[in-house]
Design a protein around this motif. Structure first.
Motif, PDB file in Angstrom:
ATOM      1  N   ASP A 135      -6.437 -28.523 -42.928  1.00  0.00           N
ATOM      2  CA  ASP A 135      -5.780 -28.254 -41.658  1.00  0.00           C
ATOM      3  C   ASP A 135      -6.249 -29.265 -40.619  1.00  0.00           C
ATOM      4  O   ASP A 135      -7.010 -30.202 -40.943  1.00  0.00           O
ATOM      5  N   ASN A 145      -3.425 -27.756 -58.484  1.00  0.00           N
ATOM      6  CA  ASN A 145      -3.295 -28.164 -57.083  1.00  0.00           C
ATOM      7  C   ASN A 145      -4.308 -29.218 -56.673  1.00  0.00           C
ATOM      8  O   ASN A 145      -4.004 -30.083 -55.840  1.00  0.00           O
ATOM      9  N   ASN A 152      -5.655 -17.033 -53.115  1.00  0.00           N
ATOM     10  CA  ASN A 152      -6.753 -17.729 -52.430  1.00  0.00           C
ATOM     11  C   ASN A 152      -7.152 -19.038 -53.106  1.00  0.00           C
ATOM     12  O   ASN A 152      -8.265 -19.531 -52.917  1.00  0.00           O
ATOM     13  N   TYR A 206      -7.532 -31.874 -51.916  1.00  0.00           N
ATOM     14  CA  TYR A 206      -7.304 -30.621 -51.204  1.00  0.00           C
ATOM     15  C   TYR A 206      -6.348 -30.866 -50.039  1.00  0.00           C
ATOM     16  O   TYR A 206      -6.230 -31.987 -49.528  1.00  0.00           O
ATOM     17  N   LYS A 207      -5.703 -29.790 -49.593  1.00  0.00           N
ATOM     18  CA  LYS A 207      -4.908 -29.852 -48.366  1.00  0.00           C
ATOM     19  C   LYS A 207      -5.770 -29.336 -47.223  1.00  0.00           C
ATOM     20  O   LYS A 207      -6.392 -28.265 -47.343  1.00  0.00           O
ATOM     21  N   GLN A 250      -4.735 -25.156 -51.720  1.00  0.00           N
ATOM     22  CA  GLN A 250      -3.391 -25.744 -51.743  1.00  0.00           C
ATOM     23  C   GLN A 250      -3.468 -27.219 -52.122  1.00  0.00           C
ATOM     24  O   GLN A 250      -4.489 -27.879 -51.935  1.00  0.00           O
ATOM     25  N   ARG A 251      -2.351 -27.728 -52.637  1.00  0.00           N
ATOM     26  CA  ARG A 251      -2.277 -29.127 -53.051  1.00  0.00           C
ATOM     27  C   ARG A 251      -2.148 -30.040 -51.843  1.00  0.00           C
ATOM     28  O   ARG A 251      -1.292 -29.841 -50.973  1.00  0.00           O
ATOM     29  N   MET A 262      -7.221 -25.625 -46.933  1.00  0.00           N
ATOM     30  CA  MET A 262      -6.203 -24.593 -46.786  1.00  0.00           C
ATOM     31  C   MET A 262      -6.006 -23.875 -48.117  1.00  0.00           C
ATOM     32  O   MET A 262      -5.947 -24.505 -49.180  1.00  0.00           O
ATOM     33  N   LEU A 263      -5.916 -22.541 -48.058  1.00  0.00           N
ATOM     34  CA  LEU A 263      -5.759 -21.719 -49.235  1.00  0.00           C
ATOM     35  C   LEU A 263      -4.344 -21.165 -49.312  1.00  0.00           C
ATOM     36  O   LEU A 263      -3.684 -20.956 -48.290  1.00  0.00           O
ATOM     37  N   GLY A 264      -3.904 -20.902 -50.553  1.00  0.00           N
ATOM     38  CA  GLY A 264      -2.566 -20.362 -50.768  1.00  0.00           C
ATOM     39  C   GLY A 264      -2.616 -19.101 -51.587  1.00  0.00           C
ATOM     40  O   GLY A 264      -3.482 -18.237 -51.382  1.00  0.00           O
ATOM     41  N   ALA A 265      -1.698 -18.982 -52.547  1.00  0.00           N
ATOM     42  CA  ALA A 265      -1.612 -17.811 -53.407  1.00  0.00           C
ATOM     43  C   ALA A 265      -2.901 -17.595 -54.164  1.00  0.00           C
ATOM     44  O   ALA A 265      -3.538 -18.554 -54.615  1.00  0.00           O
TER      45      ALA A 265
END
Length: 617
Positions: A445, A538, A456, A442-443, A459-460, A451-454
């Motif tokens: 913070d 991801n 929800n 996971y990525k 993120q990679r 951290m979430l992306g498109a």
């Protein structure tokens, strides 16, 4: 004069071997990833009146109907193999001996693969017929003589030489677009091509040993050896083809001096040895091959090398220190053999990954240093021994700690393989065990939150090493029972500590068939498919599994017929029934998608009947 000659002839035939991985034509893959609302029985019949495949997934022609794959595809192999050896040793009256040995392992393989007419992803059909010839010849000669220095001390020098040659040729005939539908003959293909590959390798060696023995107590042996490798040769360049390496070993039979009532035999041993190794043929300069295609009536040529060649290659070296002991107790009823070892390999010939812009997959280099150290243990004994019944049990185990010490200068990691999923990898990394299974985390913070992306989806993050593909621990437990000529034995073995990247789990996420994709499916609605596709791409560390297992590996039931049944014309006759890969007793790697599939518990059973005749008079 003693002569030993042996021949072992093996015939193998396999009809329609299952295709592997996620490629088209793999019946098992398509069954495993059927939607849960579809029964595989509903896909039969698998072809229409014209013999064309009846697709179950109109949007993906490569999702082959599993019935069509199992019944129409051809994936056959045959092998004729002959393993032979001839050993002769002559000992003169003064103790001088001359020994010669020769061995040959040769086989002919044939392979036929047919993509049948009417296949959805290629209706005209294809055919491949491949013939492989392999021959490996080993010849050596050894001369030696023991010398008695005095009553207690002896010296035995030996000198020898060996020769090994390996030849491989392979011819592949490929054809596409059958002129007559359903006639699977290479001559029926409208478009044909042929490929031919030949490979030769040769190693020549000379060596000598010197053994010193004091009574039956102390032994010391030293040796020196030189190997010349043809695969290091570069035409037009006088590069070094040989490597010289020594060894020394000693043993002390302490039971000759100290032998309590419970000890039958006791010995400690130690040894240090260096060995050399070369590489595959044709890695030192550019090589070329000819294609079937022609230009102006002449065949086209192409570079054969996958990796950038290296004309300065030299043999790699490995040095190993080993210390061990062997002890037998209670009249040889209990035996113990223990070894500790440490091995360092340097100048390893490796294929270092390069940029695809070079036109090559990698470069051939003398680079890298690898360490292996560990222990090996064998414990065996006769649990029961009487007139009618003998029960022998043995337990062996080993532990190997592997570490990549260094790679090529400036190389921080070396890519070995990439999963078809594109999100799992094998890499060598200095400081870690070889063949690390790599996946994306996971990525996070700064506060450590995911951290979430498109959509929800997470993120990679970083590409992380999750452990070696190689197991560290190995063990096996074997039991043999002999009762009045009847024999029964079984073997249980296991491996622990390795990792595996499961692309099956990955595709389970992508297709929405993995158990974990049930979470929040209703809340995600029509975005669920996109969410789990992004999640799988991801964050792929969830697909790294423990590869540990324990198997009921083999069971043998046999009977030794007494010689008197044959008026002593036959000294021995044994008939055995052997079953292999019978049960999986434990496995850490659990694929959730297969939990819904009713598996055949005995699908991996392999029974073989052995008949052995000994000493036919």
């Amino acid at each position: 004069m003693t002569i030993d000659a042996r021949m072992n002839y093996i015939l193998e035939q396999a009809k329609n071997r299952p295709m592997v991985s996620d490629g088209a034509g793999n019946a098992n893959y398509n069954v495993a990833f059927l939607p849960t609302s579809v029964s595989v029985k509903n896909l039969d019949p698998w072809k229409d009146a014209n013999g064309n495949e009846i697709q179950y997934n109109k949007g993906n022609a490569y999702a082959t109907n599993p019935w069509f794959a199992a019944n129409e595809f051809v994936n056959d192999t045959k092998r004729d193999r002959l393993i032979s050896s001839f050993n002769a040793r002559y000992t003169f009256d003064n103790g001088l001996f001359v020994q010669g040995r020769a061995g040959r392992d040769a086989y002919n393989d044939t392979y036929k693969n047919v993509v049948p007419s009417g296949t959805a992803y290629y209706a005209p059909g294809k055919i491949v017929e491949q013939a492989t010839k392999f021959a490996d010849v080993n010849v050596d000669v050894l001369i030696g003589k023991p010398f008695k220095v005095d009553e207690d001390f002896s010296v035995t020098p030996n000198i020898g030489a060996s020769y090994r040659r390996t030849n491989v040729t392979q011819t592949t005939n490929s054809g596409a677009d059958f002129a007559v539908s359903g006639v699977y003959n290479i001559l029926n293909a409208k478009n044909k091509s042929v490929a031919y590959v030949a490979s030769e390798a040769e190693t020549q060696s000379v060596y000598g040993t010197l053994e010193l023995a004091y009574k039956d107590i102390l032994y010391l042996t030293g040796s020196g050896r030189t190997d010349w490798f043809s695969t290091l040769a570069t035409p037009g360049k006088d590069n070094k083809l040989n490597v010289v390496y020594p060894s020394i070993s000693g043993s002390f039979v302490f039971s000759e001096l100290w032998k309590p009532s419970f000890l039958s035999f006791g010995k400690v041993r130690a040894g240090y040895a260096v060995v050399g190794q070369a590489t595959d043929p044709y890695q030192t300069l550019l090589t070329y091959s000819l294609r079937s295609e022609v230009l102006n009536g002449l065949p086209l040529g192409t570079i054969s090398n996958v990796n950038i060649p290296n004309s300065a290659l030299k043999a790699s070296k490995a040095s190993e220190l080993e210390i061990g002991t062997e002890m037998r107790f209670f009249g040889d009823r209990l035996n113990l053999d223990f070894t500790w070892y440490k091995k360092i390999s340097k100048d390893e010939i490796t294929f270092v990954t390069t940029s695809t812009s070079t036109g090559y997959s990698g470069a051939v280099l003398n680079s890298g240093k690898i360490q292996n150290k560990g222990v090996e243990l064998l414990l065996s004994g006769q649990v029961v021994k009487n007139k009618d019944l003998v029960w022998t049990s043995s337990l062996n185990g080993s532990y190997n700690d592997n570490k990549v010490i260094s790679l090529a200068d400036g190389v921080t990691s070396n890519l070995i393989a990439t999963s078809r999923s594109g999100v799992g990898f094998l890499q060598n990394i200095p400081g870690k065990a070889a063949s690390q299974v790599m996946a994306y985390d996971y990525k996070y913070d700064a506060s450590g939150n995911i951290m979430l992306g498109a959509n929800n989806a997470p993120q990679r993050g970083d590409l992380v090493a999750y452990g070696s593909a190689y197991n560290k621990w190995f063990a096996g437990w074997n039991n043999e029972f002999n009762y009045k000529g009847a024999t029964l034995s079984f073997l249980i073995d296991g491996k622990w500590g390795g990792k595996v990247f499961s692309a099956t789990d990955y595709y389970g996420y992508v297709f929405g068939l993995h158990q974990a994709t049930l979470e929040n499916r209703e809340a995600l609605g029509n975005t669920a498919a996109t969410y789990y596709q992004l999640s799988a791409d991801n964050v792929s560390n969830k697909f790294v599994q423990d590869a540990s297992f324990i198997k009921f590996r083999q069971m043998t039931l046999g009977y030794n017929f007494p010689a008197k049944m044959f008026n002593n014309k036959i000294h021995g006759l044994n008939v055995s029934l052997v079953g292999r890969n019978l049960f999986i007793l434990m496995k850490k790697r659990i694929i959730s998608i297969l939990n819904r599939v009713i598996m055949q518990p005995f699908r991996d059973w392999n029974w073989v009947v052995y008949l052995r005749l000994e000493h036919l008079v």
